[in-house]
Design an enzyme around this catalytic site. Structure first.
Site, PDB file in Angstrom:
ATOM      1  N   ARG A 124       0.834  -1.192   0.000  1.00  0.00           N
ATOM      2  CA  ARG A 124       0.000   0.000   0.000  1.00  0.00           C
ATOM      3  C   ARG A 124       0.874   1.248   0.000  1.00  0.00           C
ATOM      4  O   ARG A 124       1.976   1.251   0.537  1.00  0.00           O
ATOM      5  CB  ARG A 124      -0.888   0.034   1.256  1.00  0.00           C
ATOM      6  CG  ARG A 124      -1.846  -1.135   1.324  1.00  0.00           C
ATOM      7  CD  ARG A 124      -3.080  -0.818   2.129  1.00  0.00           C
ATOM      8  NE  ARG A 124      -2.819  -0.382   3.496  1.00  0.00           N
ATOM      9  CZ  ARG A 124      -3.631   0.446   4.159  1.00  0.00           C
ATOM     10  NH1 ARG A 124      -4.709   0.935   3.558  1.00  0.00           N
ATOM     11  NH2 ARG A 124      -3.373   0.774   5.402  1.00  0.00           N
ATOM     12  N   LYS A 189       3.364 -11.233   9.923  1.00  0.00           N
ATOM     13  CA  LYS A 189       2.700 -11.093   8.628  1.00  0.00           C
ATOM     14  C   LYS A 189       3.025 -12.270   7.698  1.00  0.00           C
ATOM     15  O   LYS A 189       4.176 -12.504   7.352  1.00  0.00           O
ATOM     16  CB  LYS A 189       3.181  -9.781   8.009  1.00  0.00           C
ATOM     17  CG  LYS A 189       2.335  -9.270   6.901  1.00  0.00           C
ATOM     18  CD  LYS A 189       2.438  -7.762   6.864  1.00  0.00           C
ATOM     19  CE  LYS A 189       2.053  -7.207   5.519  1.00  0.00           C
ATOM     20  NZ  LYS A 189       1.972  -5.751   5.556  1.00  0.00           N
ATOM     21  N   ARG A 323      -1.752  -0.366  14.299  1.00  0.00           N
ATOM     22  CA  ARG A 323      -0.637  -1.039  14.978  1.00  0.00           C
ATOM     23  C   ARG A 323      -1.056  -1.374  16.407  1.00  0.00           C
ATOM     24  O   ARG A 323      -1.850  -0.650  16.995  1.00  0.00           O
ATOM     25  CB  ARG A 323       0.597  -0.116  15.047  1.00  0.00           C
ATOM     26  CG  ARG A 323       1.222   0.197  13.683  1.00  0.00           C
ATOM     27  CD  ARG A 323       1.930  -1.025  13.108  1.00  0.00           C
ATOM     28  NE  ARG A 323       2.509  -0.757  11.800  1.00  0.00           N
ATOM     29  CZ  ARG A 323       1.904  -0.970  10.629  1.00  0.00           C
ATOM     30  NH1 ARG A 323       0.677  -1.437  10.603  1.00  0.00           N
ATOM     31  NH2 ARG A 323       2.511  -0.724   9.489  1.00  0.00           N
TER      32      ARG A 323
HETATM   33  P1  ATP Z   1      -0.633  -1.150   6.760  1.00  0.00           P
HETATM   34  O1  ATP Z   1      -0.952  -1.603   8.140  1.00  0.00           O
HETATM   35  O2  ATP Z   1      -0.887   0.295   6.533  1.00  0.00           O
HETATM   36  O3  ATP Z   1      -1.198  -2.028   5.690  1.00  0.00           O
HETATM   37  P2  ATP Z   1       1.955  -2.351   6.190  1.00  0.00           P
HETATM   38  O4  ATP Z   1       3.312  -1.935   6.662  1.00  0.00           O
HETATM   39  O5  ATP Z   1       1.457  -3.683   6.574  1.00  0.00           O
HETATM   40  O6  ATP Z   1       0.955  -1.232   6.701  1.00  0.00           O
HETATM   41  P3  ATP Z   1       1.528  -3.017   3.393  1.00  0.00           P
HETATM   42  O7  ATP Z   1       1.465  -2.087   2.253  1.00  0.00           O
HETATM   43  O8  ATP Z   1       0.331  -3.841   3.715  1.00  0.00           O
HETATM   44  O9  ATP Z   1       1.964  -2.150   4.637  1.00  0.00           O
HETATM   45  O10 ATP Z   1       2.736  -4.011   3.156  1.00  0.00           O
HETATM   46  C1  ATP Z   1       4.033  -3.541   2.846  1.00  0.00           C
HETATM   47  C2  ATP Z   1       4.955  -3.772   4.037  1.00  0.00           C
HETATM   48  O11 ATP Z   1       4.977  -5.161   4.371  1.00  0.00           O
HETATM   49  C3  ATP Z   1       6.403  -3.420   3.756  1.00  0.00           C
HETATM   50  O12 ATP Z   1       6.644  -2.064   4.005  1.00  0.00           O
HETATM   51  C4  ATP Z   1       7.178  -4.354   4.697  1.00  0.00           C
HETATM   52  O13 ATP Z   1       7.225  -3.799   5.992  1.00  0.00           O
HETATM   53  C5  ATP Z   1       6.288  -5.559   4.768  1.00  0.00           C
HETATM   54  N1  ATP Z   1       6.690  -6.639   3.831  1.00  0.00           N
HETATM   55  C6  ATP Z   1       7.247  -6.557   2.588  1.00  0.00           C
HETATM   56  N2  ATP Z   1       7.428  -7.768   2.054  1.00  0.00           N
HETATM   57  C7  ATP Z   1       6.965  -8.656   2.967  1.00  0.00           C
HETATM   58  C8  ATP Z   1       6.870 -10.066   2.996  1.00  0.00           C
HETATM   59  N3  ATP Z   1       7.266 -10.821   1.990  1.00  0.00           N
HETATM   60  N4  ATP Z   1       6.344 -10.618   4.125  1.00  0.00           N
HETATM   61  C9  ATP Z   1       5.936  -9.887   5.173  1.00  0.00           C
HETATM   62  N5  ATP Z   1       5.988  -8.556   5.188  1.00  0.00           N
HETATM   63  C10 ATP Z   1       6.502  -7.935   4.098  1.00  0.00           C
END
Ligand code: ATP
Length: 336
Positions: A124, A189, A323
């Site tokens: 995102r 995640k 968060r």
């Molecule tokens: P939000 O809560 O706003 O969605 P987010 O940090 O989860 O925030 P996303 O856009 O959903 O943002 O996902 C991108 C983020 O996920 C990256 O900035 C990194 O921190 C994390 N990320 C990137 N690649 C991976 C992966 N393969 N597995 C887990 N996390 C990852």
């Protein structure tokens, strides 16, 4: 991009994770040992860790399950009729970006695209999603909707709920959802979801649903990820990549076909049952603003319900990030 395809034969040989001697690899591939060595170095450039076992040969520790059209179609067991096309690619910038291009060119409806590797995977708001070669699932589906973007309300949450159910159907336990669209396990995640919309938002529009799911991330590459992550290998190592692809595709096509009729209402309960933060203190961030409160599930349209000072406020996706709240700071408040 140069010529990853030429590495597929050596990858197939090494995919079993066993040790293969340079001489045997050369024979099987019909090339010299020096040429084998060069190919192995190129695998290294793809981020794959080829180990040299003294006096015996080479192995790809843990093996690798390459994408396989037949296995995926078999796993779909007839449900592929919902797709107009299943595209498999080796190395792409982003599966979402490619499908958006296809939709802009008048194609792409009910097309699914899977790639071995994304080199510019998207999250995102310009963030990156890491998809190492063969280490994850990078899947996008294009879908057209007649009736405007309001039909898509709550869709990104519904996608998360459908993915959770698909993983559970394969025996994966402990899948949770984080608003708006992350799939977690053990608080880390496991998968991310990115919906991108194009076309006339009041009438004929199209959506690309992108899913990035970690199957087995090499430690060296995963160091780039700046938040806790997990891969399916740590949770359910017996579940194969092509089986997961089929289960996700089936879940997503079922969801998309029915969504104009069901909307998010049909998914709200499924989502809330897996809500990672229900009843917990959380923080919401939107640029310089932030709020603190207790997460109280989601509303009928998929907005987050946050209890602040005893009153529930609702927040829609867009710029908002959730968060966990780590330091106790009272009943909750808004700030900037
Ligand atoms: P939000 O809560 O706003 O969605 P987010 O940090 O989860 O925030 P996303 O856009 O959903 O943002 O996902 C991108 C983020 O996920 C990256 O900035 C990194 O921190 C994390 N990320 C990137 N690649 C991976 C992966 N393969 N597995 C887990 N996390 C990852």
């Amino acid at each position: 991009m140069n010529n990853v395809e030429s590495l597929i034969p050596v990858l197939r040989l090494l995919s079993d994770g066993a040790v293969h001697s340079g001489a045997v690899l050369g024979d099987m591939l019909g090339v010299s040992r020096a040429a084998v060595w060069k190919q192995l170095q190129r695998l290294d450039e793809l981020g794959l860790v080829v180990e040299s076992v003294k006096g015996r040969g080479y192995c790809l520790r843990g093996g690798l399950e390459l994408l396989n059209r037949e296995e995926i179609l078999q796993g779909l067991g007839g449900c592929d009729a919902a797709l107009t096309e299943l595209q498999l690619a080796l190395q792409v910038p982003s599966t979402n970006a490619l499908l958006l291009e296809q939709l802009a060119a008048g194609r792409g409806h009910a097309v699914a695209l899977l790639a071995e590797q994304q080199i510019a995977g998207r999250g995102r708001r310009g963030r990156e999603w890491l998809t190492p070669f063969g280490g994850g699932i990078a899947l996008s589906i294009g879908w057209r909707f007649d009736g405007g973007v309001q039909l898509l309300e709550g869709l990104s949450l519904a996608v998360g709920a459908a993915l959770a159910q698909a993983l559970e159907s394969l025996g994966v336990e402990g899948v949770q959802l984080k608003w708006p669209n992350d799939v977690l396990c053990r608080g880390k995640k496991l998968a991310g979801i990115l919906l991108e919309v194009s076309g006339d938002l009041t009438d004929r529009c199209a959506v690309v649903i992108g899913v990035g799911l970690n199957m087995r991330l090499p430690e060296t590459q995963a160091q780039q990820i700046d938040q806790p992550w997990i891969d399916l290998h740590q949770i359910a190592p017996q579940v194969g990549r092509n089986r997961v692809c089929a289960a996700l595709l089936r879940a997503l096509t079922d969801l998309l076909q029915a969504y104009p009729r069901t909307g998010f209402a049909a998914w709200r309960e499924t989502w809330q049952q897996r809500d990672a933060f229900a009843g917990q203190p959380v923080q919401l961030h939107a640029g310089p603003k932030h709020w603190e409160g207790i997460a109280r599930g989601v509303s009928a349209d998929g907005a987050l319900r946050l209890e602040v000072d005893g009153e529930v406020q609702v927040f829609s996706g867009g710029e908002v990030s959730l968060r966990p709240r780590t330091t106790e700071s009272g009943a909750g408040h808004a700030g900037s």
